[in-house]
Design an enzyme around this catalytic site. Structure first.
Site, short mmCIF file in Angstrom:
data_model
loop_
_atom_site.label_atom_id
_atom_site.label_comp_id
_atom_site.label_asym_id
_atom_site.label_seq_id
_atom_site.Cartn_x
_atom_site.Cartn_y
_atom_site.Cartn_z
CG HIS A 143 83.98 55.20 -71.26
ND1 HIS A 143 85.20 55.13 -70.64
CD2 HIS A 143 83.61 53.91 -71.53
CE1 HIS A 143 85.57 53.86 -70.55
NE2 HIS A 143 84.61 53.10 -71.08
CD GLU A 144 80.38 52.54 -73.14
OE1 GLU A 144 80.72 51.78 -74.07
OE2 GLU A 144 80.68 52.32 -71.95
CG HIS A 149 84.81 51.61 -75.92
ND1 HIS A 149 86.12 51.26 -75.72
CD2 HIS A 149 84.26 51.72 -74.69
CE1 HIS A 149 86.35 51.15 -74.42
NE2 HIS A 149 85.23 51.44 -73.78
#
Length: 403
Positions: free
Chosen positions: A21-22, A25
């Protein structure tokens, strides 16, 4: 041993999910020339870490999420250096900032779908098109129960068969009350020995009504005590809802349909979280823990251990897919510090500038986040408090699938 392996594997799965998820980004930010300062799995004190290039990577003590620190995420970033200024996020076009803030959400959706797709090709996933309404599988006689799993022999048909109910009939309602499952019909009949009930039936596209009088039979309750109950002599048709797909196209379609179902269920579950807090708190002090109670990393990993212990790998990965959809949709909440909060601010900025343009005014710069800091602090405190509460509940009164 298998239980411990399952716990470790699911914990690793959660960690990988958060990391990806990170990473969504981080890599989208880098693609647009933004500077990523820190990439952390977990919050709080740093346990281990290293630096590669301009980014510091770390694993922190509190396993309740992670973060990706991008230089200049807000225009009043006091830590922004002269070197970082050209790479500041707030200076980039709005669409690029939205893509970056959506990067983690997109990764979780893709990961959740990929897991479901793999399950569909190997073990099978629920068919969302199957008719789950209560359907008659067999019409039988009514017999007394003589033991926990045994019944007296009987012949002929019971009240339902004599009234004209046939195998394949769909029971829509009993006494006008819509049925969602065969268990509801059973409960209504058990409570009505000798009292006529009206069944609404669908047969061949037509609705029929039949009046059936349950016969009085002997049944045993959970404590093993006999009691008088009603019986009409019907057996439900087993639902074959798990379908394995040999064709990748049909597997993808089935995965998409089940993803939509998971997303809808997740949104409902997220909306119910505040109402479940009192129950979680009560469970810490000995009250029964609800099966649909929110879980932490600790609780989810324990369930993963139970599933691996019983060789239920499809359910193990199904739970991991559900986790990914939860993270994606939870992060869409339009409040800081969620990704959805940042996206909402960027959208507000664009709408504001569009209205200014319509009035012949020059656009303003990026929105100053300082006015939102109280909301950010409150939400962060609530998240940390809720996370701690659920972890405690998962330790002292965990949810168990198999008792």
């Amino acid at each position: 041993m298998a239980n411990i392996i399952g716990i470790v594997l699911f914990a690793l799965g959660i960690g990988v999910t958060i990391a990806l998820h990170e990473a969504g980004h981080m890599y989208s930010a880098r693609a647009f020339g933004m500077r990523v300062r820190r990439f952390s799995i977990g919050f709080g004190p740093k346990l281990v870490g290293f630096k590669a290039g301009k980014t510091e990577y770390s694993l922190a003590a509190l396993p309740v999420g992670g973060f990706c620190d991008i230089a200049g995420m807000i225009p009043n970033d006091e830590n922004l250096t002269a070197e970082e200024a050209p790479h500041a996020m707030y200076k980039k076009p709005a669409w690029q900032r939205i893509v970056v803030m959506s990067g983690g959400i997109a990764v979780n959706i893709v990961l959740g779908f990929s897991i479901l797709f793999g399950i569909a090709l190997t073990a099978g996933i629920p068919d969302m098109d199957v008719d789950i309404r209560p359907q008659v599988g067999a019409v039988t006689c009514s017999a007394d129960q003589i033991g926990p799993d045994s019944f007296q022999e009987c012949q002929g048909t019971g009240p339902a068969g004599r009234a004209g109910v046939q195998p394949g009939d769909v029971i829509l309602a009993v006494d006008g009350t819509k049925l969602e499952s065969f268990a509801q019909l059973r409960d209504a009949v058990i409570d009505s020995p000798g009292e006529p009930v009206v069944l609404t039936i669908e047969r061949g596209g037509r609705e029929l009504e039949m009046t059936v009088t349950p016969e009085t039979v002997t049944r045993f309750n959970a404590e093993g005590q006999p009691f008088e109950a009603g019986s009409i002599g019907l057996v439900n048709k087993p639902l074959d809802i798990i379908v394995k797909h040999d064709n990748p196209v049909s597997a993808a379609v089935a995965s998409a349909k089940y993803s939509a179902y998971m997303a809808k269920s997740t949104v409902i579950a997220i909306g119910q979280i505040p109402a479940k807090v009192p129950g979680i708190l009560a469970s810490i002090f000995g009250a029964e823990r609800a099966q649909d109670s929110p879980m932490s990393v600790v609780g989810a990993s324990r369930l993963g251990g139970e599933l691996v212990e019983r060789d239920l790998w499809a359910s193990f990965f199904m739970m991991l897919a559900s986790l990914n959809y939860f993270l994606a949709l939870f992060n869409l909440i339009p409040l800081p510090p969620f990704d959805g909060g940042h996206i909402a601010v960027i959208c507000y900025e664009k709408i504001r500038n569009l209205l200014r343009w319509a009035r012949g005014l020059a656009p303003k710069g990026a929105v100053d986040y300082r006015g939102l800091m109280p909301i950010t602090y409150v939400m962060a405190a609530l998240l940390m408090g809720f996370g701690a509460l659920v972890i405690v509940a998962d330790v002292v009164n965990p949810i168990r699938i198999f008792g």
